[in-house]
Design a protein around this motif. Structure first.
Motif, PDB file in Angstrom:
ATOM      1  N   LYS A 307       0.824  -1.216   0.000  1.00 15.36           N
ATOM      2  CA  LYS A 307       0.000   0.000   0.000  1.00 15.36           C
ATOM      3  C   LYS A 307       0.859   1.268   0.000  1.00 15.36           C
ATOM      4  O   LYS A 307       0.483   2.274  -0.599  1.00 15.36           O
ATOM      5  N   THR A 308       1.999   1.218   0.672  1.00 15.10           N
ATOM      6  CA  THR A 308       2.882   2.393   0.692  1.00 15.10           C
ATOM      7  C   THR A 308       3.439   2.669  -0.695  1.00 15.10           C
ATOM      8  O   THR A 308       3.464   3.818  -1.155  1.00 15.10           O
ATOM      9  N   PRO A 314       0.835   6.897   3.844  1.00 16.92           N
ATOM     10  CA  PRO A 314       1.755   8.034   3.697  1.00 16.92           C
ATOM     11  C   PRO A 314       3.221   7.645   3.867  1.00 16.92           C
ATOM     12  O   PRO A 314       3.571   6.871   4.754  1.00 16.92           O
ATOM     13  N   ILE A 315       4.066   8.196   3.004  1.00 17.34           N
ATOM     14  CA  ILE A 315       5.502   7.910   3.035  1.00 17.34           C
ATOM     15  C   ILE A 315       6.198   8.871   3.992  1.00 17.34           C
ATOM     16  O   ILE A 315       6.000  10.090   3.925  1.00 17.34           O
ATOM     17  N   GLU A 316       7.005   8.313   4.882  1.00 22.73           N
ATOM     18  CA  GLU A 316       7.788   9.112   5.824  1.00 22.73           C
ATOM     19  C   GLU A 316       9.103   9.545   5.196  1.00 22.73           C
ATOM     20  O   GLU A 316       9.588  10.658   5.403  1.00 22.73           O
ATOM     21  N   THR A 331      -0.824   9.507  -3.643  1.00 19.34           N
ATOM     22  CA  THR A 331      -2.111   8.808  -3.595  1.00 19.34           C
ATOM     23  C   THR A 331      -2.098   7.685  -4.626  1.00 19.34           C
ATOM     24  O   THR A 331      -1.243   7.674  -5.523  1.00 19.34           O
ATOM     25  N   PRO A 332      -3.044   6.741  -4.548  1.00 18.13           N
ATOM     26  CA  PRO A 332      -3.131   5.709  -5.585  1.00 18.13           C
ATOM     27  C   PRO A 332      -3.313   6.289  -6.991  1.00 18.13           C
ATOM     28  O   PRO A 332      -2.841   5.696  -7.965  1.00 18.13           O
ATOM     29  N   PHE A 430       0.903  -7.801  -6.437  1.00 19.16           N
ATOM     30  CA  PHE A 430      -0.135  -8.753  -6.035  1.00 19.16           C
ATOM     31  C   PHE A 430      -0.001  -9.013  -4.537  1.00 19.16           C
ATOM     32  O   PHE A 430       1.021  -9.518  -4.087  1.00 19.16           O
ATOM     33  N   ASP A 431      -1.029  -8.648  -3.768  1.00 18.27           N
ATOM     34  CA  ASP A 431      -1.016  -8.859  -2.320  1.00 18.27           C
ATOM     35  C   ASP A 431      -1.967 -10.002  -1.975  1.00 18.27           C
ATOM     36  O   ASP A 431      -3.180  -9.850  -2.056  1.00 18.27           O
ATOM     37  N   GLU A 432      -1.407 -11.145  -1.595  1.00 18.35           N
ATOM     38  CA  GLU A 432      -2.186 -12.353  -1.269  1.00 18.35           C
ATOM     39  C   GLU A 432      -3.257 -12.628  -2.347  1.00 18.35           C
ATOM     40  O   GLU A 432      -4.443 -12.753  -2.041  1.00 18.35           O
TER      41      GLU A 432
END
Length: 506
Positions: A307-308, A314-316, A331-332, A430-432
């Protein structure tokens, strides 16, 4: 009811139709209390539909439901609850109230009944009872915490806790272990065994993970295309035989990796950190045609990393580069515009628009290419392109205009992937992706990823299923506590080594 008395629940000649789909045709199902019964089938076989009928979610079915040979009418969830039937749905977010606390969600029935009787609610007692139920599950969650702030695994446990609090005599678990770690899964199995054998509960266990079925179930019912294939004891059956009964044909379970030529580095993440600390100083790269695995247990930070990168968290600090050029992803929307696609873990919540038709979902990420003068959409072009993608991916749907909500989990996942194929991204995350899909749909997804790799795309494949990581990736990054614990060449490692590093091994 007598604690040790076996009660029989029967469903006879159950049929149901949805627009354009005959979901079930004259299906029989039997469940005895004091047992754990597996209900399986390929995606679209009708498993969840059959159980939703039993739980009162669908009222337009035909056929009979009996308990101890006495006819029962189940047309609403209230009817099911009064008969002691509880269900834990696969889509946990649709069954929980996010802005209420853990205790309020678990003890919902008690609270509603007290409010109906115009009694004052004893909140101390509510929280104490909720904690007792959670202790039976060996889960430590603050009962005052809001459900919206829980992990997916903990949300699942809250749903199971609610069913236990309601003292269900028939408990339906729809893919209950999908979001759980190995430890959490074993804790759940202990609870299921305790409910079945010590408290005389009949448990229906729906899962695509065959080792789990053989570990915990005594009987199995297999459905295919909305019809009953067999109901029998598991003794004497092998996993391969079960797969063949599910699919109606011989099946080679292992996936033969389609080795694509690997080119130059096209994507890189440098010292990437997320603001809340779920992702810390991540460094990785992907080459053209390469599939990298992100391995780790539940809670390792895999989803947060995905997601980052995609702009969903949000990116630190740190950098994300595509073809050597730094990307500005806030944002996406920015991620999509710059060639990055994400197929998320929670497909119904984040991956598809369930109340929209298939064609709207498939064209959602590239609508501008279907616009004519004055930016008006051209539906005919949308339909045509969607039909082509439906054929290419083997999506089972009566038409491109069918609502996604009426598709099986595996076909919803194919829609979530197809959307990005039409958008033609450079990096696919691809996440799971195989969570809650059957072995046939899983193979289709692997072959699709192989096709993307041959097209020179970069693939990031995050999963806690180590066998999948080993079968599909070229290199593997193992995550632990939000960090990369180890980078490995996949062909030179094994499940034991992945587990070692994913549990904090040095």
């Amino acid at each position: 009811m007598e604690e040790g008395k076996i009660r029989k629940l029967e469903m006879k000649d159950i049929s149901i139709e949805f627009p354009g789909v005959k979901a079930l045709s004259n299906v029989d199902f039997i469940l005895d209390t004091g047992s754990v019964h597996a209900l399986i089938g390929a995606n679209g076989a009708g498993k969840s539909t059959l159980m939703k009928i039993l739980a009162g979610a669908y009222d337009h079915y035909t056929g009979d439901i009996l308990i101890d040979n006495n006819m029962k009418e189940i047309r609403t969830p209230k009817d099911a609850k009064e008969l002691g039937i509880g269900i834990v749905y696969q889509e946990v977010d649709t069954a929980l109230i996010p802005y209420l606390s853990v205790a309020e969600n678990i003890m919902l029935d008690v609270i509603v009944n007290e409010m109906k009787g115009e009694h004052f609610i004893n909140w101390t007692s509510i929280h104490a009872e909720a904690r007792k139920v959670l202790e039976r599950l060996s889960i430590k969650i603050d009962t005052r915490k809001l459900v919206q702030d829980l992990t997916l695994a903990h949300k699942q446990m809250v749903l199971i806790a609610r069913a236990i609090a309601e003292e269900s005599k028939y408990l339906i678990l729809d893919e209950p272990t999908a979001p759980l770690s190995n430890t959490e899964t074993q804790d759940l199995f202990n609870v299921v065994k305790d409910l079945a054998y010590n408290h005389n509960v009949g448990v229906v266990f729906i899962s695509h993970r065959l080792p789990e079925i053989f570990e915990i179930c005594q009987e199995i019912t297999i459905l295919k295309d909305g019809q009953l294939v067999t109901r029998r004891g598991l003794e004497g059956l092998t996993p391969n035989q079960v797969v063949e009964l599910m699919l109606g044909r011989k099946f080679e379970e292992s996936y033969k990796k389609n080795d694509a030529p690997i080119g130059e580095k096209i994507f890189e993440v440098k010292d990437l950190s997320e603001k809340e600390g779920a992702v810390k100083k991540i460094n990785l790269y992907v080459r053209a045609g390469e599939t990298i695995g992100i391995a780790g247990l539940v809670g390792a930070g895999k989803t947060e990393l995905c997601k980052t990168i995609f702009g969903g968290m949000p990116i630190e600090g740190g950098e994300i580069l595509l073809n050597g050029k730094p990307l500005n992803i806030k944002t996406p929307y920015h991620a999509v515009k710059q060639g990055i696609a994400l197929v998320p873990e929670e497909r119904r919540k984040e991956g598809v628009l369930v109340e929209e038709p298939v064609y709207s979902n498939l064209t959602a990420a590239c609508l501008s290419s279907f616009c004519g003068l004055l930016d008006f959409l051209k539906p005919h072009d949308e339909y045509k392109a969607s039909r082509k993608m439906i054929d290419e991916l083997g999506i089972k749907t009566p038409s491109e205009k069918q609502k996604v909500a009426y598709l099986s989990g595996g076909n919803q996942q194919k829609v979530a992937v197809g959307k990005w194929l039409m958008a033609d991204a450079d990096i696919y995350i691809f996440d799971e992706p195989t969570k809650g899909v059957d072995v046939g749909a899983k193979r289709d997804i692997f072959e699709l990823i192989g096709r993307l790799a041959h097209m020179g795309k970069g693939i990031i494949y995050a999963s806690c299923e180590f066998s999948e990581i080993l079968g599909i990736s070229d290199r593997t990054y193992v995550m632990y506590d939000g960090e990369i614990a180890k980078e490995l060449v996949t062909a030179e490692t094994n499940e034991e080594e992945l587990l070692y590093f994913s549990t904090g091994g040095k």
